[in-house]
Design an enzyme around this catalytic site. Structure first.
Site, PDB file in Angstrom:
ATOM      1  N   CYS A 139       0.847  -1.389   0.098  1.00 45.91           N
ATOM      2  CA  CYS A 139      -0.046   0.071  -0.225  1.00 45.91           C
ATOM      3  C   CYS A 139       0.911   1.162   0.086  1.00 45.91           C
ATOM      4  CB  CYS A 139      -0.907   0.013   1.201  1.00 45.91           C
ATOM      5  SG  CYS A 139      -2.153  -1.356   1.110  1.00 45.91           S
ATOM      6  N   ASN A 155     -10.107   0.280   0.573  1.00 47.92           N
ATOM      7  CA  ASN A 155      -8.684   0.310   0.522  1.00 47.92           C
ATOM      8  C   ASN A 155      -8.433   0.060  -0.709  1.00 47.92           C
ATOM      9  OD1 ASN A 155      -6.092  -0.089   0.565  1.00 47.92           O
ATOM     10  ND2 ASN A 155      -6.118  -1.031   2.766  1.00 47.92           N
ATOM     11  N   HIS A 174      -2.916   7.310   3.014  1.00 46.69           N
ATOM     12  CA  HIS A 174      -3.418   5.938   2.109  1.00 46.69           C
ATOM     13  C   HIS A 174      -4.664   5.872   3.043  1.00 46.69           C
ATOM     14  CE1 HIS A 174      -3.976   2.154   1.164  1.00 46.69           C
ATOM     15  NE2 HIS A 174      -3.635   1.550   2.191  1.00 46.69           N
TER      16      HIS A 174
HETATM   17  N1  ACO Z   1     -17.604  -8.411  10.502  1.00 47.67           N
HETATM   18  C1  ACO Z   1     -17.791  -8.685  11.841  1.00 47.67           C
HETATM   19  N2  ACO Z   1     -16.689  -8.985  12.789  1.00 47.67           N
HETATM   20  C2  ACO Z   1     -15.585  -9.231  12.139  1.00 47.67           C
HETATM   21  C3  ACO Z   1     -15.129  -8.793  11.117  1.00 47.67           C
HETATM   22  C4  ACO Z   1     -16.257  -8.458  10.011  1.00 47.67           C
HETATM   23  N3  ACO Z   1     -16.299  -8.203   8.879  1.00 47.67           N
HETATM   24  N4  ACO Z   1     -13.888  -8.859  11.045  1.00 47.67           N
HETATM   25  C5  ACO Z   1     -13.676  -9.438  12.077  1.00 47.67           C
HETATM   26  N5  ACO Z   1     -14.424  -9.618  12.887  1.00 47.67           N
HETATM   27  C6  ACO Z   1     -14.298  -9.877  14.481  1.00 47.67           C
HETATM   28  C7  ACO Z   1     -13.222 -10.935  14.574  1.00 47.67           C
HETATM   29  O1  ACO Z   1     -13.285 -12.176  14.544  1.00 47.67           O
HETATM   30  C8  ACO Z   1     -13.090 -10.427  16.021  1.00 47.67           C
HETATM   31  O2  ACO Z   1     -13.948 -11.367  16.827  1.00 47.67           O
HETATM   32  P1  ACO Z   1     -13.488 -11.839  18.254  1.00 47.67           P
HETATM   33  O3  ACO Z   1     -13.307 -10.602  19.141  1.00 47.67           O
HETATM   34  O4  ACO Z   1     -14.733 -12.630  18.729  1.00 47.67           O
HETATM   35  O5  ACO Z   1     -12.104 -12.651  18.020  1.00 47.67           O
HETATM   36  C9  ACO Z   1     -13.421  -8.962  16.307  1.00 47.67           C
HETATM   37  O6  ACO Z   1     -14.281  -8.561  15.097  1.00 47.67           O
HETATM   38  C10 ACO Z   1     -12.495  -8.077  16.222  1.00 47.67           C
HETATM   39  O7  ACO Z   1     -11.319  -8.394  15.185  1.00 47.67           O
HETATM   40  P2  ACO Z   1      -9.918  -7.462  14.969  1.00 47.67           P
HETATM   41  O8  ACO Z   1      -9.082  -8.103  13.937  1.00 47.67           O
HETATM   42  O9  ACO Z   1      -9.287  -7.024  16.254  1.00 47.67           O
HETATM   43  O10 ACO Z   1     -10.655  -5.942  14.361  1.00 47.67           O
HETATM   44  P3  ACO Z   1      -9.991  -4.669  14.373  1.00 47.67           P
HETATM   45  O11 ACO Z   1     -10.600  -3.576  15.093  1.00 47.67           O
HETATM   46  O12 ACO Z   1      -8.456  -4.872  14.311  1.00 47.67           O
HETATM   47  O13 ACO Z   1     -10.671  -4.496  12.913  1.00 47.67           O
HETATM   48  C11 ACO Z   1      -9.670  -4.520  10.741  1.00 47.67           C
HETATM   49  C12 ACO Z   1      -9.938  -5.291  11.817  1.00 47.67           C
HETATM   50  C13 ACO Z   1     -10.403  -3.654   9.948  1.00 47.67           C
HETATM   51  C14 ACO Z   1      -9.101  -5.350   9.566  1.00 47.67           C
HETATM   52  C15 ACO Z   1      -8.254  -3.512  11.089  1.00 47.67           C
HETATM   53  O14 ACO Z   1      -7.511  -4.248  12.018  1.00 47.67           O
HETATM   54  C16 ACO Z   1      -7.366  -2.856  10.019  1.00 47.67           C
HETATM   55  O15 ACO Z   1      -8.007  -1.979   9.608  1.00 47.67           O
HETATM   56  N6  ACO Z   1      -6.003  -2.951  10.159  1.00 47.67           N
HETATM   57  C17 ACO Z   1      -5.301  -2.334   9.058  1.00 47.67           C
HETATM   58  C18 ACO Z   1      -5.197  -2.686   7.659  1.00 47.67           C
HETATM   59  C19 ACO Z   1      -4.083  -2.114   6.910  1.00 47.67           C
HETATM   60  O16 ACO Z   1      -3.925  -0.899   7.237  1.00 47.67           O
HETATM   61  N7  ACO Z   1      -3.493  -2.975   5.955  1.00 47.67           N
HETATM   62  C20 ACO Z   1      -2.337  -2.370   5.595  1.00 47.67           C
HETATM   63  C21 ACO Z   1      -2.604  -2.187   4.065  1.00 47.67           C
HETATM   64  S1  ACO Z   1      -2.994  -3.482   3.040  1.00 47.67           S
HETATM   65  C22 ACO Z   1      -1.805  -3.784   1.890  1.00 47.67           C
HETATM   66  O17 ACO Z   1      -0.651  -3.188   1.930  1.00 47.67           O
HETATM   67  C23 ACO Z   1      -2.035  -4.404   0.816  1.00 47.67           C
END
Ligand code: ACO
Length: 329
Positions: free
Chosen positions: A115, A286, A256
């Site tokens: 990214c 994204n 980003h």
């Molecule tokens: N819908 C409902 N629940 C979900 C979903 C969903 N789509 N996805 C995950 N959950 C659940 C999980 O299973 C977890 O449940 P649990 O507590 O029972 O285990 C809970 O929600 C929390 O999950 P987390 O992964 O801790 O959620 P988080 O708040 O971290 O959000 C997310 C997830 C949106 C993916 C976030 O971590 C994020 O944006 N990360 C950064 C992504 C990024 O910047 N990537 C870099 C660029 S990508 C590249 O380079 C190609």
């Protein structure tokens, strides 16, 4: 002799027509509009239809940027396409774009930095212009990430999307304009945070690799999130300090578009006012390397960018990679 500045002469973007909303996704996986909106800031995203290609959106974004710049394709010296989703491994998509645009004199290559690809490409283009090797460089960020999504994996399929953005960078003899500083970083020790393990020479595509789903994006979202906030803040402070600019003097912050919560956290830690942060993730999702040039083009065409403005760009992504650039418009 002074080094020339690299100024932005034109911007362009191109997105697929097809819209996929959170409500659509809630019918496909166990999720909800409420969860996706509060955790990511995304409401809907653009998704390429079957048969649509990354290069087609990249060519359209590039030609819109050239049109705004008033530059003929034959005046372009170099085409860089930042992408992790090329049309195919060989040849580079940049060469396909170079040909279709009619950039007959231009060298062309793809650049892979997750990214952060657009920031990396901007920095590379800047070096070519500073050293007077090239005058006009077309920098494109383009992705069709949805082609690599496992639509049953709710942790990734709600985030990623498709699109392309482009800028024409050009040599300018006025000092203190254009790109002021860039900073690039990487940490391969954390390569397993965001991966697409199949399809390369480690795991060439086979029936078995497809059966195992190795051609899908996998991400340790929560670990990535925490590191992203800290790293983006640090690299923004680095480019601001190098240029002697205070966070309060930034006129527009175009990060980003990975997650609205990451962007909000970085903005408030840095002390950049909320109204100076450009956010379009609600509509775009994204789009990896494409997100910054798409957002910049939107801001530019809305008249939000003015001559002399200090514009800060920053990104974080697979690799891991992160980087920032500061530009005087
Ligand atoms: N819908 C409902 N629940 C979900 C979903 C969903 N789509 N996805 C995950 N959950 C659940 C999980 O299973 C977890 O449940 P649990 O507590 O029972 O285990 C809970 O929600 C929390 O999950 P987390 O992964 O801790 O959620 P988080 O708040 O971290 O959000 C997310 C997830 C949106 C993916 C976030 O971590 C994020 O944006 N990360 C950064 C992504 C990024 O910047 N990537 C870099 C660029 S990508 C590249 O380079 C190609």
């Amino acid at each position: 002799m002074n080094q020339p500045s690299a100024i932005v002469l034109g911007t362009g973007a191109s997105l697929p027509e097809k819209i996929l909303t959170n409500h659509d996704l809630a019918r496909m996986v166990e999720t909800s509009d409420e969860w996706i909106t509060t955790r990511t800031g995304i409401k809907e995203r653009r998704v390429a239809r079957e048969g649509e290609t990354m290069s087609q959106f990249a060519v359209q974004a590039g030609s819109r940027a050239l049109e705004m710049a008033g530059i003929a394709p034959a005046e372009i010296d170099l085409v860089i396409c930042a992408t992790v989703t090329p049309d195919m491994p060989i040849p580079s998509t940049a060469c396909l774009i170079q040909h279709r645009l009619g950039a007959s004199r231009a060298a062309a290559f793809d650049l892979s930095a997750g990214c952060s690809g657009f920031i990396y490409a901007l920095s590379v283009a800047h070096q070519f212009i500073r050293t007077r090797m090239y005058r006009n460089v077309l920098v494109i960020g383009a992705e069709l990430l949805t082609k690599y999504l496992d639509w049953s994996d709710r942790t990734t399929c709600i985030l990623f999307a498709d699109g392309a953005g482009a800028v024409v960078l050009s040599a300018d003899e006025r000092e203190g304009h254009g790109i002021l500083t860039t900073a690039l970083h990487s940490d391969g020790a954390l390569a397993d945070y965001i991966t697409l393990p199949g399809g390369g020479t480690l795991h060439p595509p086979t029936e078995e690799s497809v059966r195992q789903g190795l051609h899908f994006i996998k991400m340790k979202g929560n670990e990535t999130f925490k590191l992203a906030v800290r790293s983006i803040e640090d690299v923004c402070r680095e480019v601001l300090a190098t240029s002697g600019v205070r966070p309060g003097e930034v006129d527009l912050f175009v990060p980003h578009q990975a997650n609205a919560r990451i962007i909000d956290a970085v903005g408030s830690r840095l002390g950049v006012a909320k109204e100076k942060v450009y956010l379009n993730i609600e509509r775009t999702g994204n789009t990896s390397s494409a997100s910054i040039p798409i957002a910049l083009d939107e801001a530019n065409r809305k008249g939000l960018v003015h001559r002399g403005d200090r514009i800060l760009f920053a990104a974080f992504g697979a690799g891991l990679t992160w980087g920032a650039a500061l530009l005087r418009w």
